[in-house]
Design a protein around this motif. Structure first.
Motif, short mmCIF file in Angstrom:
data_model
loop_
_atom_site.label_atom_id
_atom_site.label_comp_id
_atom_site.label_asym_id
_atom_site.label_seq_id
_atom_site.Cartn_x
_atom_site.Cartn_y
_atom_site.Cartn_z
N LEU A 148 27.38 0.45 -23.63
CA LEU A 148 28.36 -0.20 -24.34
C LEU A 148 27.86 0.96 -25.43
N GLY A 149 29.81 0.73 -25.81
CA GLY A 149 29.81 2.02 -26.94
C GLY A 149 29.61 1.05 -28.69
N PRO A 150 29.05 1.70 -29.34
CA PRO A 150 29.24 1.09 -30.76
C PRO A 150 29.74 -0.19 -30.90
N ASN A 151 29.52 -1.42 -31.09
CA ASN A 151 30.26 -2.87 -31.00
C ASN A 151 31.06 -2.76 -30.14
N GLU A 152 31.38 -2.80 -28.62
CA GLU A 152 31.88 -2.95 -27.91
C GLU A 152 31.29 -3.63 -27.35
N ALA A 153 32.56 -5.11 -27.31
CA ALA A 153 31.94 -6.62 -26.21
C ALA A 153 32.04 -6.42 -24.69
N LYS A 154 31.69 -6.63 -23.39
CA LYS A 154 32.21 -6.19 -22.09
C LYS A 154 32.06 -8.02 -22.01
N GLN A 155 33.14 -8.81 -21.19
CA GLN A 155 33.36 -9.16 -20.44
C GLN A 155 32.40 -9.04 -18.69
N MET A 156 32.11 -9.25 -17.63
CA MET A 156 31.65 -8.88 -17.01
C MET A 156 31.45 -10.16 -15.19
N PRO A 157 32.07 -9.79 -14.12
CA PRO A 157 31.72 -10.87 -14.42
C PRO A 157 31.08 -11.08 -12.73
#
Length: 190
Positions: A148-157
Motif C-alpha cells: 500500500l502506497g502512502p494514503n492509498e486505499a484498496k478494495q480487495m475481493p
C-alpha cells in the motif's frame, strides 16, 4: 530386345497398381466424408442425450445452474476485520446469506493512513473452528502480500463458497481477517 513376357508383366503391374491407387483414393475420400458426416451426427446425439451439449438452439436459453447448490439451507456469513497497524481495515458488508455450494463475493477495504509505503498481509480465522474446512476461498487477498502506497486505499475481493458437506447444525459462520504489517518489509522514511 524386350521380351514379350516382361512387357506383359509390366503392363499387368501398371494396371494392378492403377486399380489399387483408385481403390485407395476411393477409401480416402469415403473416410474423409465419414469424418465430416460424424460432426452433425455427434451434435444431434449430444443434444438428444444432453451430454456434452455444444450449442443451444435459442440464444435466450439460460445458463445452466450449479446443481451442487443446496437451496434448502441458508448459512449466514458474518465478516470482521481487525487491523494491527496504522490503517483502517473493514469489510464493505457486515454479513450475507448464502446457500451451500453457491459462489459469493465480499469486498474488504484497507486504507494506509501513513505517509510511507507499507507491506502487509491478512490472516483469516473462522468461527466455529469446524467451519474452516468447509469455507472454500476461490480468490482472496490473503493469498498474497499487499503493498500500500502512502494514503492509498484498496478494495480487495474474497470469492468463496460453503461446501455443501457443512454439518447441518452450523447456520452461522464468521470470517475474520487480521491485517498486519510485515516486519522489515516496509520502506524506511527518506
Amino acid at each position: 530386345m524386350d521380351d514379350p513376357a516382361d512387357s506383359a508383366k509390366k503392363t499387368l503391374l501398371r494396371k494392378l497398381n492403377g486399380q489399387m491407387l483408385g481403390k485407395l483414393l476411393v477409401i480416402a475420400v469415403l473416410m474423409l466424408g465419414f469424418g465430416y458426416g460424424l460432426v452433425p451426427v455427434y451434435k444431434q446425439i449430444c443434444e438428444i442425450t444432453g451430454v456434452n451439449f455444444l450449442t443451444p438452439k435459442d440464444s435466450t436459453v439460460e445458463a445452466p445452474t450449479n446443481s451442487q447448490v443446496d437451496k434448502t439451507r441458508t448459512i449466514t456469513v458474518e465478516f470482521d476485520g481487525n487491523a494491527h497497524g496504522p490503517w483502517r481495515f473493514r469489510p464493505m458488508v457486515s454479513s450475507m446469506q448464502v446457500h451451500p455450494g453457491e459462489m459469493a463475493q465480499v469486498t474488504y477495504e484497507v486504507v494506509n493512513t501513513q505517509s510511507r509505503k507499507m507491506d502487509a498481509q491478512a490472516i483469516p480465522s473462522y468461527a466455529p473452528q469446524q467451519a474452516a474446512a468447509f469455507f472454500k476461498k476461490v480468490e482472496c487477498f490473503c493469498f498474497a502480500q499487499q503493498t500500500l502506497g502512502p494514503n492509498e486505499a484498496k478494495q480487495m475481493p474474497v470469492v468463496f463458497y460453503i461446501d455443501p458437506a457443512l454439518p447441518k447444525d452450523v447456520k452461522l459462520i464468521t470470517l475474520s481477517y487480521t491485517f498486519f504489517e510485515i516486519a522489515g518489509q516496509a520502506d524506511k522514511p527518506v
